[in-house]
Design a protein around this motif. Structure first.
Motif, PDB file in Angstrom:
ATOM      1  N   ALA A  58       0.858  -1.188   0.000  1.00  0.00           N
ATOM      2  CA  ALA A  58       0.000   0.000   0.000  1.00  0.00           C
ATOM      3  C   ALA A  58       0.891   1.235   0.000  1.00  0.00           C
ATOM      4  O   ALA A  58       2.095   1.145   0.278  1.00  0.00           O
ATOM      5  CB  ALA A  58      -0.895  -0.010   1.232  1.00  0.00           C
ATOM      6  N   LYS A  59       0.312   2.361  -0.308  1.00  0.00           N
ATOM      7  CA  LYS A  59       1.067   3.630  -0.302  1.00  0.00           C
ATOM      8  C   LYS A  59       0.175   4.745   0.192  1.00  0.00           C
ATOM      9  O   LYS A  59      -1.053   4.707   0.036  1.00  0.00           O
ATOM     10  CB  LYS A  59       1.585   3.956  -1.698  1.00  0.00           C
ATOM     11  CG  LYS A  59       0.515   4.115  -2.742  1.00  0.00           C
ATOM     12  CD  LYS A  59       0.928   5.030  -3.850  1.00  0.00           C
ATOM     13  CE  LYS A  59       0.958   6.488  -3.428  1.00  0.00           C
ATOM     14  NZ  LYS A  59       1.158   7.411  -4.532  1.00  0.00           N
ATOM     15  N   LEU A  60       0.803   5.736   0.778  1.00  0.00           N
ATOM     16  CA  LEU A  60       0.058   6.899   1.259  1.00  0.00           C
ATOM     17  C   LEU A  60       0.360   8.105   0.401  1.00  0.00           C
ATOM     18  O   LEU A  60       1.449   8.232  -0.168  1.00  0.00           O
ATOM     19  CB  LEU A  60       0.442   7.191   2.710  1.00  0.00           C
ATOM     20  CG  LEU A  60       0.138   6.082   3.703  1.00  0.00           C
ATOM     21  CD1 LEU A  60       0.633   6.467   5.093  1.00  0.00           C
ATOM     22  CD2 LEU A  60      -1.356   5.771   3.741  1.00  0.00           C
ATOM     23  N   GLY A  61      -0.596   8.992   0.304  1.00  0.00           N
ATOM     24  CA  GLY A  61      -0.405  10.262  -0.394  1.00  0.00           C
ATOM     25  C   GLY A  61      -0.882  11.394   0.491  1.00  0.00           C
ATOM     26  O   GLY A  61      -1.603  11.179   1.476  1.00  0.00           O
TER      27      GLY A  61
ATOM     28  N   VAL B 173       9.331  11.522  -9.730  1.00  0.00           N
ATOM     29  CA  VAL B 173       9.906  10.623  -8.731  1.00  0.00           C
ATOM     30  C   VAL B 173      10.059  11.353  -7.404  1.00  0.00           C
ATOM     31  O   VAL B 173      10.326  12.555  -7.371  1.00  0.00           O
ATOM     32  CB  VAL B 173      11.255  10.055  -9.257  1.00  0.00           C
ATOM     33  CG1 VAL B 173      12.300  11.127  -9.488  1.00  0.00           C
ATOM     34  CG2 VAL B 173      11.796   8.967  -8.337  1.00  0.00           C
ATOM     35  N   GLU B 174       9.864  10.613  -6.311  1.00  0.00           N
ATOM     36  CA  GLU B 174       9.983  11.208  -4.974  1.00  0.00           C
ATOM     37  C   GLU B 174      10.619  10.201  -4.016  1.00  0.00           C
ATOM     38  O   GLU B 174      10.401   8.989  -4.135  1.00  0.00           O
ATOM     39  CB  GLU B 174       8.611  11.674  -4.466  1.00  0.00           C
ATOM     40  CG  GLU B 174       7.527  10.622  -4.467  1.00  0.00           C
ATOM     41  CD  GLU B 174       6.141  11.192  -4.207  1.00  0.00           C
ATOM     42  OE1 GLU B 174       5.910  12.388  -4.432  1.00  0.00           O
ATOM     43  OE2 GLU B 174       5.277  10.412  -3.754  1.00  0.00           O
ATOM     44  N   PRO B 175      11.441  10.714  -3.072  1.00  0.00           N
ATOM     45  CA  PRO B 175      12.092   9.826  -2.108  1.00  0.00           C
ATOM     46  C   PRO B 175      11.174   9.541  -0.924  1.00  0.00           C
ATOM     47  O   PRO B 175      10.505  10.437  -0.422  1.00  0.00           O
ATOM     48  CB  PRO B 175      13.311  10.648  -1.655  1.00  0.00           C
ATOM     49  CG  PRO B 175      12.874  12.071  -1.799  1.00  0.00           C
ATOM     50  CD  PRO B 175      11.840  12.130  -2.884  1.00  0.00           C
ATOM     51  N   GLU B 176      11.167   8.295  -0.498  1.00  0.00           N
ATOM     52  CA  GLU B 176      10.249   7.890   0.570  1.00  0.00           C
ATOM     53  C   GLU B 176      10.942   6.952   1.558  1.00  0.00           C
ATOM     54  O   GLU B 176      12.056   6.493   1.336  1.00  0.00           O
ATOM     55  CB  GLU B 176       9.039   7.156  -0.037  1.00  0.00           C
ATOM     56  CG  GLU B 176       8.305   7.972  -1.091  1.00  0.00           C
ATOM     57  CD  GLU B 176       6.807   7.808  -1.050  1.00  0.00           C
ATOM     58  OE1 GLU B 176       6.321   7.049  -0.195  1.00  0.00           O
ATOM     59  OE2 GLU B 176       6.132   8.464  -1.863  1.00  0.00           O
ATOM     60  N   ILE B 177      10.222   6.640   2.607  1.00  0.00           N
ATOM     61  CA  ILE B 177      10.595   5.568   3.541  1.00  0.00           C
ATOM     62  C   ILE B 177       9.582   4.444   3.324  1.00  0.00           C
ATOM     63  O   ILE B 177       8.378   4.715   3.192  1.00  0.00           O
ATOM     64  CB  ILE B 177      10.472   6.065   5.007  1.00  0.00           C
ATOM     65  CG1 ILE B 177      11.599   7.035   5.353  1.00  0.00           C
ATOM     66  CG2 ILE B 177      10.425   4.916   5.991  1.00  0.00           C
ATOM     67  CD1 ILE B 177      12.908   6.371   5.763  1.00  0.00           C
TER      68      ILE B 177
ATOM     69  N   LEU C 297      12.158   4.794  -3.606  1.00  0.00           N
ATOM     70  CA  LEU C 297      11.790   5.816  -4.592  1.00  0.00           C
ATOM     71  C   LEU C 297      10.401   5.453  -5.085  1.00  0.00           C
ATOM     72  O   LEU C 297      10.143   4.288  -5.413  1.00  0.00           O
ATOM     73  CB  LEU C 297      12.767   5.801  -5.770  1.00  0.00           C
ATOM     74  CG  LEU C 297      14.147   6.399  -5.502  1.00  0.00           C
ATOM     75  CD1 LEU C 297      15.126   6.002  -6.602  1.00  0.00           C
ATOM     76  CD2 LEU C 297      14.052   7.926  -5.401  1.00  0.00           C
ATOM     77  N   GLU C 298       9.509   6.430  -5.115  1.00  0.00           N
ATOM     78  CA  GLU C 298       8.210   6.178  -5.742  1.00  0.00           C
ATOM     79  C   GLU C 298       8.113   6.984  -7.030  1.00  0.00           C
ATOM     80  O   GLU C 298       8.450   8.180  -7.046  1.00  0.00           O
ATOM     81  CB  GLU C 298       7.030   6.547  -4.839  1.00  0.00           C
ATOM     82  CG  GLU C 298       5.733   6.126  -5.562  1.00  0.00           C
ATOM     83  CD  GLU C 298       4.423   6.511  -4.935  1.00  0.00           C
ATOM     84  OE1 GLU C 298       4.393   7.351  -4.025  1.00  0.00           O
ATOM     85  OE2 GLU C 298       3.402   5.977  -5.412  1.00  0.00           O
ATOM     86  N   ILE C 299       7.682   6.326  -8.076  1.00  0.00           N
ATOM     87  CA  ILE C 299       7.385   7.034  -9.326  1.00  0.00           C
ATOM     88  C   ILE C 299       5.879   7.228  -9.356  1.00  0.00           C
ATOM     89  O   ILE C 299       5.117   6.255  -9.293  1.00  0.00           O
ATOM     90  CB  ILE C 299       7.865   6.242 -10.567  1.00  0.00           C
ATOM     91  CG1 ILE C 299       9.388   6.174 -10.545  1.00  0.00           C
ATOM     92  CG2 ILE C 299       7.435   6.913 -11.851  1.00  0.00           C
ATOM     93  CD1 ILE C 299       9.923   4.852 -10.202  1.00  0.00           C
TER      94      ILE C 299
HETATM   95 MG    MG Z   1       4.435   8.945  -2.821  1.00  0.00          MG
END
Ligand code: MG
Ligand code: 0L1
Length: 262
Positions: free
Chosen positions: A60-63, A105-109, A137-139
């Protein structure tokens, strides 16, 4: 006026978004005609379409985990999307951008769930299931024209999820706030931020996910991932480039994109 739609309309919207994602062609926004509740139904139908094609749910991912994005969208709660096996890009693999609409692209944990998370898992169970963290990294790639959308639009579009890359896993620690995050394109620093941009502390993102889970959770397999949110602004993802994210004390992760003609 927003409204909750009958199944046929939900399915039609899901098919349009699914086609836009597979063909890499942007479509018009659905706008305020879609309620948030209907948008999550669209998202669930999108997942069904992918599973029917043989993909597996991988997380899953959060925004909207930054104050700035929340204020811009006029929301007080994060949004959640799903990840599947076909979205994961392994480090060392080259990612072709043909078929993307306007990738960023964005850096994530990332958090890893070491054991299955059942659909009825409690907040405590979810927190206790996490066994590792990694830089990621999330694209993101909105399927809407101009990367522009309402809250319901972006939820229906699976929160712009496109691809993700994971760095090396390290044992779970809850000491994740205030770590410097650097995003580099071809070795040049493009963005710097901190993990505190993720709801003040990535642990708050994990807790927010756990709170939302009874509403949107469908069960996760052991090894599933949660992308907690971006630590800096997203930047356009160029072809033929190397993108690196470094999270202080956690590690680094790298993505290579194929040239424009491949
Ligand atoms: Mg994201
Ligand atoms: O992962 C994200 O932060 C994206 C959430 C959706 C909004 C966007 O596409 O910017």
């Amino acid at each position: 006026m927003t409204t909750t739609h009958p199944d046929q309309i939900i399915n039609d919207i899901a098919r349009k978004l699914d086609q836009a994602q597979r063909e890499g062609v942007a479509i018009n926004q659905f706008g305020d005609l879609l309620s948030l509740e209907s948008a999550y139904k669209v998202q669930s139908e999108l997942l069904s379409l992918r599973l029917a094609r043989g993909e597996q749910l991988s997380g899953a991912k959060l925004g909207f985990t930054s104050q700035a994005k929340m204020a811009q969208m006029g929301v007080k709660e994060v949004i959640v999307g799903f990840l599947t096996s076909s979205m994961q890009v392994n480090e060392g693999e080259q990612l072709p951008l043909t078929g993307s609409v306007h990738p960023r692209v964005e850096p994530e944990i990332a958090f890893r769930f070491g054991q299955p998370v059942p659909p009825d898992a409690s907040e405590e169970q979810i927190l206790a299931s996490v066994d590792a963290v990694a830089p990621a990294l999330e694209i993101i790639d909105s399927r809407y024209l101009n990367f522009s959308f309402s809250l319901a639009d972006v939820v229906a579009d699976n929160t712009s999820a496109s691809r993700y890359v994971l760095g090396e896993w390290t044992s779970f620690t809850d000491d994740l706030a205030g770590r410097t995050v650097t995003l580099l394109v071809d070795g040049s620093i493009t963005e710097t931020g901190t993990t505190s941009a993720i709801l003040g502390d990535p642990m708050n993102a994990l807790r927010a996910f756990a709170r939302m889970y009874p509403r949107h959770g469908t069960g996760l397999p052991a090894g599933a991932v949660l992308l907690a949110g971006a630590a800096t602004a997203a930047v356009p993802l160029p072809p033929g480039s190397t993108i690196t994210a470094i999270v202080a004390g956690i590690g680094g992760v790298e993505l290579e994109t194929a040239g424009a003609d491949s």
